[in-house]
Design a protein around this motif. Structure first.
Motif, PDB file in Angstrom:
ATOM      1  N   GLY A   1      54.991  34.288  60.296  1.00 54.43           N
ATOM      2  CA  GLY A   1      54.899  35.344  61.299  1.00 54.43           C
ATOM      3  C   GLY A   1      53.527  35.996  61.302  1.00 54.43           C
ATOM      4  O   GLY A   1      52.956  36.276  62.366  1.00 54.43           O
ATOM      5  N   MET A   2      52.980  36.229  60.111  1.00 55.66           N
ATOM      6  CA  MET A   2      51.635  36.793  60.039  1.00 55.66           C
ATOM      7  C   MET A   2      50.608  35.833  60.630  1.00 55.66           C
ATOM      8  O   MET A   2      49.700  36.226  61.356  1.00 55.66           O
ATOM      9  CB  MET A   2      51.280  37.110  58.585  1.00 55.66           C
ATOM     10  N   ALA A   3      50.762  34.545  60.307  1.00 59.15           N
ATOM     11  CA  ALA A   3      49.803  33.553  60.792  1.00 59.15           C
ATOM     12  C   ALA A   3      49.813  33.462  62.310  1.00 59.15           C
ATOM     13  O   ALA A   3      48.763  33.319  62.945  1.00 59.15           O
ATOM     14  CB  ALA A   3      50.123  32.185  60.183  1.00 59.15           C
ATOM     15  N   GLU A   4      50.986  33.564  62.907  1.00 60.75           N
ATOM     16  CA  GLU A   4      51.086  33.494  64.364  1.00 60.75           C
ATOM     17  C   GLU A   4      50.248  34.601  65.012  1.00 60.75           C
ATOM     18  O   GLU A   4      49.498  34.374  65.966  1.00 60.75           O
ATOM     19  CB  GLU A   4      52.542  33.641  64.801  1.00 60.75           C
TER      20      GLU A   4
ATOM     21  N   ALA B   1      60.619  47.533  55.898  1.00 61.45           N
ATOM     22  CA  ALA B   1      60.056  48.836  55.528  1.00 61.45           C
ATOM     23  C   ALA B   1      58.533  48.765  55.459  1.00 61.45           C
ATOM     24  O   ALA B   1      57.835  49.698  55.898  1.00 61.45           O
ATOM     25  CB  ALA B   1      60.622  49.276  54.174  1.00 61.45           C
ATOM     26  N   ALA B   2      58.021  47.670  54.920  1.00 64.25           N
ATOM     27  CA  ALA B   2      56.572  47.505  54.837  1.00 64.25           C
ATOM     28  C   ALA B   2      55.956  47.468  56.232  1.00 64.25           C
ATOM     29  O   ALA B   2      54.920  48.107  56.494  1.00 64.25           O
ATOM     30  CB  ALA B   2      56.231  46.216  54.078  1.00 64.25           C
ATOM     31  N   ALA B   3      56.600  46.747  57.152  1.00 60.92           N
ATOM     32  CA  ALA B   3      56.088  46.645  58.519  1.00 60.92           C
ATOM     33  C   ALA B   3      56.124  47.994  59.218  1.00 60.92           C
ATOM     34  O   ALA B   3      55.192  48.363  59.949  1.00 60.92           O
ATOM     35  CB  ALA B   3      56.898  45.619  59.299  1.00 60.92           C
ATOM     36  N   GLY B   4      57.204  48.760  59.005  1.00 61.80           N
ATOM     37  CA  GLY B   4      57.318  50.071  59.640  1.00 61.80           C
ATOM     38  C   GLY B   4      56.239  51.027  59.174  1.00 61.80           C
ATOM     39  O   GLY B   4      55.642  51.764  59.975  1.00 61.80           O
ATOM     40  N   ALA B   5      55.975  51.008  57.876  1.00 62.05           N
ATOM     41  CA  ALA B   5      54.937  51.904  57.347  1.00 62.05           C
ATOM     42  C   ALA B   5      53.549  51.482  57.822  1.00 62.05           C
ATOM     43  O   ALA B   5      52.697  52.321  58.118  1.00 62.05           O
ATOM     44  CB  ALA B   5      54.996  51.899  55.815  1.00 62.05           C
ATOM     45  N   ALA B   6      53.332  50.171  57.903  1.00 57.60           N
ATOM     46  CA  ALA B   6      52.037  49.676  58.380  1.00 57.60           C
ATOM     47  C   ALA B   6      51.784  50.112  59.816  1.00 57.60           C
ATOM     48  O   ALA B   6      50.659  50.477  60.184  1.00 57.60           O
ATOM     49  CB  ALA B   6      51.985  48.155  58.263  1.00 57.60           C
ATOM     50  N   ALA B   7      52.826  50.086  60.627  1.00 56.80           N
ATOM     51  CA  ALA B   7      52.678  50.449  62.036  1.00 56.80           C
ATOM     52  C   ALA B   7      52.240  51.894  62.207  1.00 56.80           C
ATOM     53  O   ALA B   7      51.532  52.241  63.167  1.00 56.80           O
ATOM     54  CB  ALA B   7      53.992  50.206  62.778  1.00 56.80           C
ATOM     55  N   ALA B   8      52.651  52.763  61.276  1.00 56.07           N
ATOM     56  CA  ALA B   8      52.316  54.183  61.377  1.00 56.07           C
ATOM     57  C   ALA B   8      51.047  54.551  60.616  1.00 56.07           C
ATOM     58  O   ALA B   8      50.587  55.692  60.689  1.00 56.07           O
ATOM     59  CB  ALA B   8      53.479  55.017  60.847  1.00 56.07           C
ATOM     60  N   ALA B   9      50.485  53.598  59.876  1.00 55.09           N
ATOM     61  CA  ALA B   9      49.328  53.897  59.027  1.00 55.09           C
ATOM     62  C   ALA B   9      48.053  54.028  59.844  1.00 55.09           C
ATOM     63  O   ALA B   9      47.864  53.356  60.858  1.00 55.09           O
ATOM     64  CB  ALA B   9      49.161  52.800  57.982  1.00 55.09           C
TER      65      ALA B   9
ATOM     66  N   GLY C   1      43.635  54.248  59.605  1.00 52.59           N
ATOM     67  CA  GLY C   1      42.533  53.802  58.768  1.00 52.59           C
ATOM     68  C   GLY C   1      42.273  52.322  58.899  1.00 52.59           C
ATOM     69  O   GLY C   1      42.730  51.668  59.844  1.00 52.59           O
ATOM     70  N   ASP C   2      41.536  51.788  57.922  1.00 53.11           N
ATOM     71  CA  ASP C   2      41.151  50.386  57.981  1.00 53.11           C
ATOM     72  C   ASP C   2      42.275  49.483  57.488  1.00 53.11           C
ATOM     73  O   ASP C   2      43.383  49.952  57.163  1.00 53.11           O
ATOM     74  CB  ASP C   2      39.866  50.150  57.184  1.00 53.11           C
ATOM     75  N   SER C   3      42.000  48.177  57.413  1.00 56.68           N
ATOM     76  CA  SER C   3      43.041  47.212  57.027  1.00 56.68           C
ATOM     77  C   SER C   3      43.514  47.442  55.601  1.00 56.68           C
ATOM     78  O   SER C   3      44.690  47.220  55.285  1.00 56.68           O
ATOM     79  CB  SER C   3      42.518  45.783  57.194  1.00 56.68           C
ATOM     80  N   ALA C   4      42.625  47.905  54.708  1.00 57.93           N
ATOM     81  CA  ALA C   4      43.044  48.193  53.334  1.00 57.93           C
ATOM     82  C   ALA C   4      44.057  49.330  53.310  1.00 57.93           C
ATOM     83  O   ALA C   4      45.037  49.306  52.542  1.00 57.93           O
ATOM     84  CB  ALA C   4      41.830  48.539  52.477  1.00 57.93           C
ATOM     85  N   ALA C   5      43.854  50.349  54.145  1.00 58.51           N
ATOM     86  CA  ALA C   5      44.800  51.459  54.210  1.00 58.51           C
ATOM     87  C   ALA C   5      46.138  51.003  54.763  1.00 58.51           C
ATOM     88  O   ALA C   5      47.204  51.437  54.310  1.00 58.51           O
ATOM     89  CB  ALA C   5      44.219  52.577  55.076  1.00 58.51           C
ATOM     90  N   VAL C   6      46.105  50.110  55.749  1.00 57.25           N
ATOM     91  CA  VAL C   6      47.348  49.563  56.319  1.00 57.25           C
ATOM     92  C   VAL C   6      48.110  48.782  55.253  1.00 57.25           C
ATOM     93  O   VAL C   6      49.325  48.947  55.081  1.00 57.25           O
ATOM     94  CB  VAL C   6      47.034  48.676  57.530  1.00 57.25           C
TER      95      VAL C   6
ATOM     96  N   ALA D   1      45.271  44.270  63.969  1.00 58.24           N
ATOM     97  CA  ALA D   1      45.815  42.919  63.819  1.00 58.24           C
ATOM     98  C   ALA D   1      46.761  42.839  62.626  1.00 58.24           C
ATOM     99  O   ALA D   1      47.803  42.193  62.689  1.00 58.24           O
ATOM    100  CB  ALA D   1      44.669  41.914  63.652  1.00 58.24           C
ATOM    101  N   LEU D   2      46.415  43.519  61.536  1.00 56.03           N
ATOM    102  CA  LEU D   2      47.278  43.493  60.356  1.00 56.03           C
ATOM    103  C   LEU D   2      48.595  44.211  60.632  1.00 56.03           C
ATOM    104  O   LEU D   2      49.663  43.758  60.188  1.00 56.03           O
ATOM    105  CB  LEU D   2      46.558  44.113  59.162  1.00 56.03           C
ATOM    106  N   ARG D   3      48.543  45.326  61.348  1.00 59.95           N
ATOM    107  CA  ARG D   3      49.786  46.016  61.714  1.00 59.95           C
ATOM    108  C   ARG D   3      50.701  45.077  62.514  1.00 59.95           C
ATOM    109  O   ARG D   3      51.895  44.968  62.237  1.00 59.95           O
ATOM    110  CB  ARG D   3      49.483  47.256  62.556  1.00 59.95           C
ATOM    111  N   GLN D   4      50.123  44.413  63.515  1.00 59.66           N
ATOM    112  CA  GLN D   4      50.909  43.501  64.347  1.00 59.66           C
ATOM    113  C   GLN D   4      51.423  42.315  63.531  1.00 59.66           C
ATOM    114  O   GLN D   4      52.548  41.850  63.725  1.00 59.66           O
ATOM    115  CB  GLN D   4      50.053  43.009  65.517  1.00 59.66           C
ATOM    116  N   ALA D   5      50.585  41.838  62.610  1.00 59.37           N
ATOM    117  CA  ALA D   5      50.976  40.681  61.808  1.00 59.37           C
ATOM    118  C   ALA D   5      52.162  41.021  60.903  1.00 59.37           C
ATOM    119  O   ALA D   5      53.103  40.228  60.764  1.00 59.37           O
ATOM    120  CB  ALA D   5      49.796  40.206  60.967  1.00 59.37           C
ATOM    121  N   LEU D   6      52.138  42.183  60.276  1.00 59.47           N
ATOM    122  CA  LEU D   6      53.243  42.570  59.399  1.00 59.47           C
ATOM    123  C   LEU D   6      54.519  42.828  60.207  1.00 59.47           C
ATOM    124  O   LEU D   6      55.630  42.516  59.749  1.00 59.47           O
ATOM    125  CB  LEU D   6      52.858  43.802  58.589  1.00 59.47           C
ATOM    126  N   ARG D   7      54.361  43.385  61.406  1.00 59.63           N
ATOM    127  CA  ARG D   7      55.540  43.581  62.257  1.00 59.63           C
ATOM    128  C   ARG D   7      56.149  42.239  62.655  1.00 59.63           C
ATOM    129  O   ARG D   7      57.363  42.047  62.564  1.00 59.63           O
ATOM    130  CB  ARG D   7      55.153  44.365  63.510  1.00 59.63           C
TER     131      ARG D   7
END
Length: 554
Positions: free
Chosen positions: A103-106, A154-162, A164-169, A124-130
């Motif tokens: 899913g992330m690769a897609e 849960a990880a995807a939900g938190a990433a979507a609301a994060a 900052g940069d990709s490290a923060a996501v 992109a990382l937020r979308q990838a984790l979702r």
């Protein structure tokens, strides 16, 4: 210093995740009670990520041949990671992890992240984790909360609301995953009863932690540490060792996993068929290649469903060995057992008979009918019979013979072997003193782990999957499809063996036809020994007139 989300980051992520899972493997194995207490989730996740890392390394090595500074792009590296995980996925959690990575690769392939700045990378990382979480749920036939799926969501939900940069996501996703992991014993009764967290979710926390460390600039494996999720459930009174927890009565006896080449429509039908056969069904992948995982009582039926859908290979069947099957085995009286094998030559017939099987020799142009095969089952004079057709053209005749024999009170297991070399592999692990089901499972697994090929001579000009052949050309068929068109028997066989061994292998089996000289076998043995280290070769005189050469790779 933060690391950009690029191909090098993917490579580092693989290395850090593998190191983390290696350190946590025993702990994760120890808390493996759901869906089956087989104590291998940590090992399965480690092997899945190891396969992913190997695939990524191979992509980097390929680019290095074009120049010392050449690197793959992010989409290529991420697709390699997902593909490596897919083909190497082990167990329920490993299969789901492979789908998360897919899913992330897609998403990352579509967005080509890592080239336009930190803001684009983070988005992109937020979308990838979702997309990873969504695709994981799609791959599981009956999703259960309190598992790796919940942790991923849960990880995807938190990433979507994060922000900052990709490290923060990545950091937000990792933190949320640890909190979700600590809550899993309250969501799933089996975990709460055993006092542990979900082992698949525990492994995902390690993988996400490795991603966060990568994007924050880590270049080497971190020192061992107990993560916050582990501390949380330990503080709540959970224990690391579930003891002798066992699956509930009535749970399926076998885990069946295989890779499958099939189209989407066939996989849709396969899902419905396997869902009716068992539970813990996970079918992940796409673009013609799938990883199938299911828990069933009838392992043969699960494999046969895959054969009906497409081409299954790398079949792995594990017997869970629960208390109920052990008790049933102890109560059963020993029975006489036989194997009936269909072979195309007298040499193969003699080989099978030396191994204790009843051989049915196929006459050129005269395939045996179901009645002849049923007669062979009767002549075996056994209460239990394993039937090896060794030819896909004989599948229906063998199935009809098995049904006829069952109607006469004989217990028959049909293993859908497609070549004599698969039959040889099955016979090699046959143990009459074992329980019938266990013997059939072992033989089915050995046959499924053997790729097969044969050489044939074209009778006329025609189109093939490898191109146009002329009359007299030597054709190399791998797993039933023409893959090589050559001039000579030995040279074509060398090409076929190289292609088969490119995917790995430990043993090559050569079955020589009646008119093939020993010099051909000697040449092929030298070829394998010179180009493929640690691969053994065994040669049999099959005596068949067609095909002139049969090959197997285990």
């Amino acid at each position: 210093m933060p690391h950009p989300l690029d191909a090098d980051a993917v490579r580092t992520w693989c290395a850090l995740a593998l190191d983390a899972l290696g350190r946590a493997r025993e702990e994760i194995d120890a808390i493996n009670v759901y869906p089956v207490a087989d104590g291998d989730t940590g090992t399965n996740l480690y092997l899945t990520v190891e396969s992913a890392r190997s695939a990524v390394d191979a992509v980097f090595d390929a680019h290095a041949t074009t120049g010392p500074t050449a690197r793959p792009a992010l989409p290529e590296a991420m697709r390699a990671m997902a593909h490596g995980a897919l083909i190497g996925a082990r167990g329920n959690s490993g299969t789901i992890l492979a789908q998360l990575l897919r899913g992330m690769a897609e998403t990352l392939a579509a967005d080509a992240a890592g080239t336009a700045g930190e803001t684009d990378e983070a988005a992109a990382l937020r979308q990838a984790l979702r997309r990873a979480a969504e695709s994981a749920y799609e791959g599981v036939a009956r999703p259960v909360e309190g598992t790796v799926l919940t942790v991923g969501a849960a990880a995807a939900g938190a990433a979507a609301a994060a922000e900052g940069d990709s490290a923060a996501v990545a950091g937000a996703a990792h933190t949320a995953a640890r909190a979700a992991l600590a809550a899993t014993p309250r969501q799933l009764e089996a975990l709460g009863r055993a006092g542990i967290v979900d082992p698949g979710g525990r492994g995902l926390v390690e993988v996400l932690g490795a991603l966060e460390r990568t994007l924050r600039g880590a270049t080497a494996p971190a020192a061992p540490a107990t993560d916050a999720g582990t501390r949380a459930w330990q503080a709540a009174g959970c224990r690391a060792d579930p003891g002798e927890a066992a699956p509930a009565d009535g749970a399926p006896a076998f885990e069946v996993i295989y890779l499958l080449e099939a189209d989407d429509d066939a996989v849709h039908r396969l899902r419905a068929r396997l869902d009716a056969l068992g539970d813990s069904l996970v079918v992940v992948g796409g673009d013609g290649l799938w990883n199938v995982h299911v828990h069933v009582d009838d392992a043969g039926a699960a494999v046969e469903a895959g054969i009906d859908a497409g081409r299954p290979y790398r079949v792995r069947i594990t017997h869970f060995g629960s208390a109920r099957t052990t008790a049933a085995a102890a109560a059963r009286e020993p029975v006489q057992r036989a194997v009936v094998a269909v072979v195309p030559g007298e040499g193969l017939a003699a080989l099978c008979e030396r191994a204790g099987a009843t051989a049915v020799t196929v006459r050129p142009g005269e395939p045996p009918a179901s009645g002849e095969l049923a007669g062979a089952v009767r002549r075996a004079h056994a209460r239990e019979v394993v039937l090896l057709p060794n030819d896909p053209a004989l599948r229906h005749a063998a199935a009809a013979a098995a049904e006829q024999a069952r109607g006469e009170g004989v217990r028959v297991a049909l293993i859908p072997t497609r070549s004599p070399v698969q039959g040889i592999a099955a016979l090699a692990v046959h143990e009459p003193g074992r329980r019938f089901d266990e013997d059939v499972v072992a033989m089915t697994a050995a046959a499924g782990a053997t790729r097969h090929a044969e050489l044939a001579v074209a009778e006329r000009r025609s189109w093939t999957m490898a191109g146009v052949c002329q009359a007299g050309d030597v054709l190399g068929l791998i797993d039933g499809d023409v893959a090589v068109i050559g001039d000579g028997l030995a040279a074509t066989a060398e090409t076929v063996l190289d292609r088969m061994l490119a995917a790995g292998g430990e043993m090559v089996t050569l079955v020589l036809g009646a008119d093939v000289p020993d010099a051909v076998a000697e040449r092929l043995e030298r070829h394998v020994r010179g180009g493929h280290l640690a691969v053994d070769t065994v040669v049999y005189r099959g005596g068949q007139h067609s095909p002139p050469l049969i090959l197997g790779v285990e």
